[in-house]
Design a protein around this motif. Structure first.
Motif, short mmCIF file in Angstrom:
data_model
loop_
_atom_site.label_atom_id
_atom_site.label_comp_id
_atom_site.label_asym_id
_atom_site.label_seq_id
_atom_site.Cartn_x
_atom_site.Cartn_y
_atom_site.Cartn_z
N TRP A 57 12.77 44.33 -13.89
CA TRP A 57 12.18 43.10 -13.39
C TRP A 57 12.99 42.55 -12.22
N SER A 102 7.72 35.35 -2.62
CA SER A 102 6.79 35.67 -3.69
C SER A 102 6.07 34.39 -4.06
N SER A 108 9.43 32.83 -11.07
CA SER A 108 8.56 33.96 -11.39
C SER A 108 9.40 35.21 -11.58
N ILE A 142 8.86 39.62 -11.56
CA ILE A 142 7.94 40.65 -11.08
C ILE A 142 8.38 42.01 -11.58
N TYR A 186 -0.32 34.67 -14.61
CA TYR A 186 0.11 35.89 -13.94
C TYR A 186 -0.58 36.06 -12.59
N SER A 211 2.17 45.60 -8.43
CA SER A 211 3.16 44.91 -9.26
C SER A 211 2.49 43.82 -10.09
N THR A 214 3.17 40.00 -11.67
CA THR A 214 4.02 38.81 -11.56
C THR A 214 3.70 37.85 -12.71
N HIS A 240 4.24 34.13 -14.17
CA HIS A 240 4.59 32.77 -13.74
C HIS A 240 4.97 31.87 -14.90
#
Length: 465
Positions: free
Chosen positions: A163, A175, A183, A185, A214, A264, A266, A268
């Motif tokens: 990550w 990002s 966040s 990723i 996400y 990818s 992500t 949140h």
């Protein structure tokens, strides 16, 4: 950054009233008991926060090793309880306490004071025990360990897979960021997150519903939980939601990349929910964050709207005012922009500012900017129809942080508090809110009573008063 975690220290609370005296050892957070209900005509709901005794005893509900430098007599909400936003909030709170029905969502946003989780956690616990069980769930959680930063007390999240992290204070990283200001990723073929609740929590925060916010570039990832306990799952462009067959205190989340896929995933943030009624308390803090840091969060409005806040508590300011170049004008402009975002996301939400605590610069110099932030927040509260809890004044004003440190309530950096100090702050905020709520209910009841009287109340209904 505040304290990372640790067991709840023993301390002594005294709750006094004319009808009962309870002594509580440990921060066990037993249910806050209410002692009076009165009805006048169609509606009179008076909460038993009005304890008999002298003025100082009446000015707060919980006392933690009472200190003479704390201004209990000045512990109140300013500019709150009369505008349309706060009255809507209090009407909803009244219904919740009176009937047990309804959901109240609170979002508290700040820096390291909030990321540590103790200050906000104490308010969460107090609200959720106001009148029996009013616990709708923990709210916002995040795998802070991936960012190599402290996790709030109350839960932790294990992880595997590779990550990367981005925080709103890191200007060089690019990002999208959400309401949480942080966040993580991954591009790994498989990654896992395991939510684990602490045994030391004063309330049962096991959950049967969670939402995962996400971004999924290329739509190349699948998110799943244990299928044997899954009741229902929902996927939108912004979040996955899982409803479980039972309440759990731990849960593994699997993020799997589709075969031959790229892109990818992500994350949140995650919210956990335990019940449809009660308080849901989202504590959102990023160490070192100032107002511009949250203005940089591209998905802030969108995700805040999903949290549906009834009350937003804003505690940003300590990092804005750290240094000799602090501009009140710029501070107020930045906050104006943030409040505009909040109002667009949640047009009906009430807002409370919490002023900065007294602090030092570089551990050596009294930071007089705390007074400037106080002035700005009182000014902004009137402009934006918001409330203010004046932490700066309540803790004792300029240079009072020294007394807090000497009494083991503040840390040596003269900025952050100890766990005991944060718990004290949480109780002071809660008591100020309850006192303000009591005033609102009394004024509302008096207005109702007067209207009935002026309209020709019967002798019997007058006697009820």
């Amino acid at each position: 950054g505040g304290e990372m975690r640790g067991g709840v220290q023993s301390s002594e609370f005294r709750v006094q009233s004319s009808k009962f005296k309870i002594r509580l050892l440990e921060y066990g957070m037993q249910n806050c008991r209410f002692i009076a209900h009165r009805i006048v005509n169609l509606l009179l709901f008076t909460f038993p926060f009005c304890f008999s005794g002298n003025a100082q005893d009446d000015s707060y509900l919980y006392r933690v090793n009472q200190h003479n430098f704390i201004r209990y007599d000045l512990n109140e909400m300013h500019n709150f309880g009369t505008d349309k936003y706060s009255t809507q909030f209090y009407d909803k709170l009244e219904k919740l306490v009176r009937t047990g029905e309804g959901r109240i969502n609170v979002v508290q946003i700040g820096g390291s004071h909030i990321q540590a989780g103790t200050f906000s956690g104490q308010i969460r616990s107090r609200l959720q025990q106001m009148n029996g069980e009013m616990n709708a769930g923990w709210g916002f959680i995040f795998p802070y360990r991936i960012s190599r930063t402290n996790s709030p007390f109350g839960y932790y999240i294990r992880y595997n897979g590779k990550w990367q992290s981005v925080r709103n204070i890191e200007r060089r990283k690019t990002s999208n960021l959400g309401v949480g200001g942080i966040s993580v990723i991954t591009s790994a073929s498989k990654a896992e997150l395991t939510i684990l609740l602490e045994d030391e929590n004063s309330l049962d925060y096991s959950f049967n519903k969670l939402r995962i916010f996400y971004e999924n570039s290329g739509v190349d990832f699948l998110v799943s939980v244990d299928s044997t306990i899954l009741k229902k799952s929902t996927k939108t462009a912004d979040y996955f939601e899982f409803e479980l067959k039972e309440h759990v205190d731990s849960l593994k989340i699997t993020i799997q990349k589709k075969s031959n896929a790229s892109g990818s995933f992500t994350l949140h943030g995650i919210t956990t929910e335990a019940a449809p009624n009660g308080f849901m308390y989202h504590s959102i803090g990023v160490n070192g964050a100032h107002v511009p840091a949250f203005l940089r969060c591209q998905l802030f409005e969108k995700q805040l709207a999903e949290l549906k806040p009834d009350l937003v508590i804003l505690g940003l300011g300590i990092n804005d005012a750290y240094g000799k170049r602090f501009s009140q004008k710029k501070f107020e402009e930045n906050y104006g922009d943030l409040i505009s975002k909040i109002r667009r996301a949640a047009p009906e939400t009430a807002i409370i500012f919490t002023t900065n605590n007294d602090s030092y610069l570089y551990r050596r110099y009294v930071n007089k900017n705390g007074e400037k932030v106080q002035q700005s927040m009182l000014k902004m509260a009137k402009k934006h129809q918001a409330g203010v809890w004046d932490m700066f004044t309540v803790m004792g004003g300029l240079n009072s942080i020294v007394l807090w440190e000497k009494n083991n309530l503040a840390q040596r950096d003269k900025i952050h508090f100890t766990r005991e100090g944060y718990l004290t702050m949480g109780d002071l905020f809660f008591n100020a809110l309850m006192k303000n709520f009591e005033n609102y209910i009394q004024n509302k009841s008096q207005l109702t009573s007067n209207c009935h009287f002026e309209g020709g109340t019967t002798e019997k209904s007058v006697a009820m008063r």
